[in-house]
Motif scaffolding. Structure first.
Motif, PDB file in Angstrom:
ATOM      1  N   SER A   1       1.179  -7.700  23.478  1.00  0.00           N
ATOM      2  CA  SER A   1       1.711  -7.167  24.733  1.00  0.00           C
ATOM      3  C   SER A   1       1.450  -8.108  25.896  1.00  0.00           C
ATOM      4  CB  SER A   1       1.087  -5.803  25.043  1.00  0.00           C
ATOM      5  OG  SER A   1      -0.296  -5.946  25.322  1.00  0.00           O
ATOM      6  N   GLY A   2       0.515  -9.042  25.711  1.00  0.00           N
ATOM      7  CA  GLY A   2       0.161  -9.951  26.802  1.00  0.00           C
ATOM      8  C   GLY A   2      -0.727  -9.251  27.825  1.00  0.00           C
TER       9      GLY A   2
ATOM     10  N   TYR B   1      -6.276  -3.403  19.125  1.00  0.00           N
ATOM     11  CA  TYR B   1      -6.829  -3.316  20.485  1.00  0.00           C
ATOM     12  C   TYR B   1      -8.295  -3.724  20.459  1.00  0.00           C
ATOM     13  CZ  TYR B   1      -8.798  -1.300  24.732  1.00  0.00           C
ATOM     14  OH  TYR B   1      -9.477  -1.116  25.923  1.00  0.00           O
ATOM     15  N   SER B   2      -8.652  -4.688  21.269  1.00  0.00           N
ATOM     16  CA  SER B   2     -10.051  -5.045  21.456  1.00  0.00           C
ATOM     17  C   SER B   2     -10.584  -4.276  22.653  1.00  0.00           C
ATOM     18  CB  SER B   2     -10.205  -6.546  21.705  1.00  0.00           C
ATOM     19  OG  SER B   2     -11.464  -6.820  22.291  1.00  0.00           O
ATOM     20  N   TYR B   3     -11.771  -3.696  22.515  1.00  0.00           N
ATOM     21  CA  TYR B   3     -12.345  -2.879  23.579  1.00  0.00           C
ATOM     22  C   TYR B   3     -12.647  -3.683  24.845  1.00  0.00           C
ATOM     23  CZ  TYR B   3     -12.996   0.747  19.990  1.00  0.00           C
ATOM     24  OH  TYR B   3     -12.792   1.686  19.021  1.00  0.00           O
ATOM     25  N   ASP B   4     -12.548  -4.991  24.775  1.00  0.00           N
ATOM     26  CA  ASP B   4     -12.731  -5.823  25.971  1.00  0.00           C
ATOM     27  C   ASP B   4     -11.421  -6.032  26.740  1.00  0.00           C
ATOM     28  OD1 ASP B   4     -15.571  -6.781  26.236  1.00  0.00           O
ATOM     29  OD2 ASP B   4     -15.217  -7.279  24.136  1.00  0.00           O
ATOM     30  N   GLY B   5     -10.347  -5.351  26.317  1.00  0.00           N
ATOM     31  CA  GLY B   5      -9.080  -5.507  27.018  1.00  0.00           C
ATOM     32  C   GLY B   5      -8.296  -6.711  26.536  1.00  0.00           C
ATOM     33  N   ILE B   6      -8.331  -6.951  25.229  1.00  0.00           N
ATOM     34  CA  ILE B   6      -7.641  -8.070  24.604  1.00  0.00           C
ATOM     35  C   ILE B   6      -6.639  -7.504  23.611  1.00  0.00           C
ATOM     36  CG2 ILE B   6      -7.937 -10.114  23.135  1.00  0.00           C
ATOM     37  CD1 ILE B   6     -10.826 -10.286  24.250  1.00  0.00           C
ATOM     38  N   ASP B   7      -5.425  -8.067  23.613  1.00  0.00           N
ATOM     39  CA  ASP B   7      -4.367  -7.497  22.777  1.00  0.00           C
ATOM     40  C   ASP B   7      -4.276  -8.164  21.403  1.00  0.00           C
ATOM     41  OD1 ASP B   7      -3.357  -9.903  23.764  1.00  0.00           O
ATOM     42  OD2 ASP B   7      -1.294  -9.187  23.758  1.00  0.00           O
ATOM     43  N   GLU B   8      -5.392  -8.612  20.909  1.00  0.00           N
ATOM     44  CA  GLU B   8      -5.501  -9.139  19.559  1.00  0.00           C
ATOM     45  C   GLU B   8      -6.845  -8.723  18.981  1.00  0.00           C
ATOM     46  OE1 GLU B   8      -2.493 -12.308  21.043  1.00  0.00           O
ATOM     47  OE2 GLU B   8      -4.568 -12.144  21.707  1.00  0.00           O
ATOM     48  N   PHE B   9      -7.039  -8.985  17.690  1.00  0.00           N
ATOM     49  CA  PHE B   9      -8.359  -8.799  17.099  1.00  0.00           C
ATOM     50  C   PHE B   9      -9.276  -9.860  17.693  1.00  0.00           C
ATOM     51  CE2 PHE B   9     -11.825  -9.406  14.261  1.00  0.00           C
ATOM     52  CZ  PHE B   9     -12.059  -8.170  13.689  1.00  0.00           C
TER      53      PHE B   9
ATOM     54  N   THR C   1       9.109 -13.976  17.968  1.00  0.00           N
ATOM     55  CA  THR C   1       9.771 -13.993  19.273  1.00  0.00           C
ATOM     56  C   THR C   1       8.705 -14.053  20.350  1.00  0.00           C
ATOM     57  OG1 THR C   1       9.859 -11.579  19.411  1.00  0.00           O
ATOM     58  CG2 THR C   1      11.766 -12.689  18.434  1.00  0.00           C
ATOM     59  N   GLY C   2       9.093 -14.480  21.547  1.00  0.00           N
ATOM     60  CA  GLY C   2       8.115 -14.589  22.624  1.00  0.00           C
ATOM     61  C   GLY C   2       8.774 -14.899  23.947  1.00  0.00           C
ATOM     62  N   THR C   3       7.948 -15.064  24.965  1.00  0.00           N
ATOM     63  CA  THR C   3       8.423 -15.280  26.328  1.00  0.00           C
ATOM     64  C   THR C   3       7.635 -16.410  26.978  1.00  0.00           C
ATOM     65  OG1 THR C   3       6.833 -13.738  27.314  1.00  0.00           O
ATOM     66  CG2 THR C   3       8.927 -12.813  26.556  1.00  0.00           C
ATOM     67  N   THR C   4       8.073 -16.785  28.165  1.00  0.00           N
ATOM     68  CA  THR C   4       7.238 -17.615  29.019  1.00  0.00           C
ATOM     69  C   THR C   4       6.206 -16.712  29.680  1.00  0.00           C
ATOM     70  OG1 THR C   4       8.799 -17.353  30.853  1.00  0.00           O
ATOM     71  CG2 THR C   4       9.082 -19.286  29.454  1.00  0.00           C
ATOM     72  N   ASN C   5       5.262 -17.320  30.379  1.00  0.00           N
ATOM     73  CA  ASN C   5       4.122 -16.547  30.886  1.00  0.00           C
ATOM     74  C   ASN C   5       4.533 -15.539  31.948  1.00  0.00           C
ATOM     75  OD1 ASN C   5       4.621 -18.907  32.552  1.00  0.00           O
ATOM     76  ND2 ASN C   5       2.802 -18.302  33.706  1.00  0.00           N
ATOM     77  N   VAL C   6       3.888 -14.399  31.895  1.00  0.00           N
ATOM     78  CA  VAL C   6       4.011 -13.385  32.945  1.00  0.00           C
ATOM     79  C   VAL C   6       2.638 -13.152  33.570  1.00  0.00           C
ATOM     80  CG1 VAL C   6       4.587 -10.984  33.467  1.00  0.00           C
ATOM     81  CG2 VAL C   6       5.995 -12.276  31.860  1.00  0.00           C
ATOM     82  N   THR C   7       1.646 -12.871  32.736  1.00  0.00           N
ATOM     83  CA  THR C   7       0.295 -12.600  33.251  1.00  0.00           C
ATOM     84  C   THR C   7      -0.744 -13.562  32.681  1.00  0.00           C
ATOM     85  OG1 THR C   7       0.027 -10.912  31.534  1.00  0.00           O
ATOM     86  CG2 THR C   7       0.768 -10.171  33.688  1.00  0.00           C
ATOM     87  N   SER C   8      -0.340 -14.458  31.809  1.00  0.00           N
ATOM     88  CA  SER C   8      -1.247 -15.483  31.283  1.00  0.00           C
ATOM     89  C   SER C   8      -0.862 -16.818  31.908  1.00  0.00           C
ATOM     90  CB  SER C   8      -1.156 -15.553  29.758  1.00  0.00           C
ATOM     91  OG  SER C   8       0.178 -15.810  29.359  1.00  0.00           O
ATOM     92  N   TYR C   9      -1.642 -17.854  31.609  1.00  0.00           N
ATOM     93  CA  TYR C   9      -1.319 -19.172  32.147  1.00  0.00           C
ATOM     94  C   TYR C   9      -0.015 -19.702  31.555  1.00  0.00           C
ATOM     95  CZ  TYR C   9      -6.047 -19.404  34.113  1.00  0.00           C
ATOM     96  OH  TYR C   9      -7.193 -19.165  34.824  1.00  0.00           O
ATOM     97  N   HIS C  10       0.241 -19.351  30.295  1.00  0.00           N
ATOM     98  CA  HIS C  10       1.470 -19.781  29.651  1.00  0.00           C
ATOM     99  C   HIS C  10       1.759 -18.836  28.497  1.00  0.00           C
ATOM    100  CE1 HIS C  10      -1.587 -21.617  27.083  1.00  0.00           C
ATOM    101  NE2 HIS C  10      -2.013 -22.259  28.146  1.00  0.00           N
ATOM    102  N   GLY C  11       3.030 -18.789  28.093  1.00  0.00           N
ATOM    103  CA  GLY C  11       3.441 -17.897  27.021  1.00  0.00           C
ATOM    104  C   GLY C  11       3.836 -18.660  25.783  1.00  0.00           C
ATOM    105  N   SER C  12       4.243 -17.928  24.744  1.00  0.00           N
ATOM    106  CA  SER C  12       4.546 -18.562  23.466  1.00  0.00           C
ATOM    107  C   SER C  12       5.771 -19.450  23.548  1.00  0.00           C
ATOM    108  CB  SER C  12       4.720 -17.491  22.385  1.00  0.00           C
ATOM    109  OG  SER C  12       5.730 -16.571  22.746  1.00  0.00           O
TER     110      SER C  12
END
Length: 439
Positions: A138-139, A303-311, A165-176
């Motif tokens: 989800s980014g 869902y990572s409990y630290d607010g990360i959308d990956e393991f 599939t992927g996008t350019t960055n929205v909330t990260s420094y860069h996207g896929s």
């Protein structure tokens, strides 16, 4: 050094339950509260967030379908400013009193139809795409971790077929999309023949969502960035990122949700066989899970409990007995809900800083190349390997016949590591790039 004895030496008191799909579906119907309460009690770590979700659904004053679709389509209006679109995003935010799971499903259907029309009008026969799997985070990680889903797909590609599939960055420094371009994988034309060739030979192909007719403009990107900044501010005003109370703050702080972080990653417009996604906030889970049921999807939600959308193999809590990840494995007939720690997979736990994203895209891609080719070990490699292993298990590429999903993921991680260390993972990816760029 990998801690291979961690799984056996730690207490395995992590939560695990199995819920039938038909029972979970009850939470999204007009069934009695007594019926829903029985299902809630079997959700463990999800019980709290689903209780809040059901309270919201009871109070819902939904937008009409016409109002809903008009707002969503306004996000594609080139005349709208970022500030106007930020207001639209607030009106479309699930959990805001007007948007519930049915509205999320309506918007998903609408987006799928828009993309299908776009592909048909442009004579793209995507119904001829080879059977494949899909992964899309989800980014919006609140800890800004290294981008993992694309690299994980690349590492899993020697075993299974993934059309990413992927996008350019929205909330990260860069996207896929930017990362793949930096790697040298430029999407020039939408060719199903080329995608199928790459899937067949190398197990991997990539498409930016913008090439599929998704709503995507600079103003919308800025508006979504504003919404993410609001969410982040609500969190950091209560607790510093990574501080001892960070996980509790993530769990107990409501944030404005971005409809595009729920609908776009999970619309699955290319109809994958298995779909794996992640969320950066627990309150997104009921809506994402509703889409899995709505679209009859199979795969993982992470869902990572630290607010990360990956393991996450890193955590703000360095206690090895802290289960810092929640895995939801959506299968054909049932759903496995389990907590998991990096130690369960045989990885040492790292601090969050060890998997942080680099602001410089070229530096990030250099690290990814070093990992893929087996020249770099450590926390970032562990992070990518763990997420690649999830994709193998989601695809039913079972390394062992074992009823415990964590043991399956653990063994899949060893397969991924062996493929990296043999040099085959790197060779597969660089042969893909060579073939892609000479067509």
């Amino acid at each position: 050094m990998k801690n291979t004895s961690a799984y056996d030496s730690l207490h395995t008191d992590r939560y695990k339950s199995v819920v039938q799909r038909r029972d979970l579906q009850t939470l999204y119907t007009e069934a009695s509260q007594a019926s829903k309460q029985g299902v809630l009690q079997g959700l463990g770590p999800l019980e709290h967030v689903f209780t809040l979700f059901l309270e919201h659904e009871q109070r819902l004053d939904p937008l009409s379908t016409d109002e809903l679709l008009a707002l969503f389509d306004r996000c594609s209006d080139p005349e709208k400013s970022a500030y106007e679109l930020r207001d639209v995003l607030h009106q479309l935010a699930p959990g805001n009193g007007r948007i519930g799971h049915q509205q999320v499903s309506i918007l998903t259907n609408h987006l799928r139809q828009r993309v299908a029309t776009f592909l048909r009008q442009n004579h793209y026969p995507f119904q001829q795409l080879l059977p494949h799997d899909h992964v899309f985070g989800s980014g919006g990680d609140f800890c800004k971790t290294i981008h993992a889903s694309t690299a994980a797909a690349i590492l899993a590609a020697p075993f299974i077929k993934i059309c990413k599939t992927g996008t350019t960055n929205v909330t990260s420094y860069h996207g896929s999309a930017q990362a793949m371009l930096e790697f040298g994988y430029a999407t020039r034309t939408l060719s199903v023949t080329q995608l199928n060739s790459e899937l067949e030979q190398f197990g991997f192909a990539f498409l930016p969502l913008s090439a599929l007719g998704f709503p995507y403009s600079q103003a919308l990107k800025e508006a979504r960035g504003m919404l993410w900044d609001e969410a982040r501010e609500q969190l950091v005003s209560r607790c510093a990122i990574g501080a001892p109370d960070w996980q509790a703050t993530m769990q107990n702080t409501a944030i404005p949700m971005d409809i595009f972080k729920i609908v776009s990653p999970n619309a699955q417009v290319l109809h994958p066989q298995h779909h794996t996604t992640g969320v950066c906030h627990a309150h997104m889970l009921p809506y994402v899970l509703s889409l899995y049921l709505h679209l009859n999807s199979q795969g993982f939600i992470v869902y990572s409990y630290d607010g990360i959308d990956e393991f996450a193999t890193a955590s703000s809590n360095l206690d090895p007995h802290n289960h810092n990840n929640l895995l939801i494995w959506v299968r054909a007939n049932d759903i496995v809900i389990t907590e998991c720690s990096p130690e369960d997979l045989g990885f040492p736990r790292a601090p969050l800083s060890a998997i942080a994203e680099e602001e410089d895209l070229s530096a990030t891609n250099d690290e990814l190349k070093q990992i893929i080719t087996g020249h770099m070990r450590g926390a970032k490699r562990d992070f990518l390997v763990a997420n690649a292993a999830l994709l193998l298990v989601a695809a039913e590429y079972a390394p062992v016949a074992h009823t415990d999903p964590i043991e399956q993921i653990r063994m899949a991680a060893r397969l991924i590591e062996a493929k990296i260390d043999s040099g085959q993972a790197g060779e597969n990816f660089y042969h893909l790039l060579e073939a892609h760029n000479h067509r």
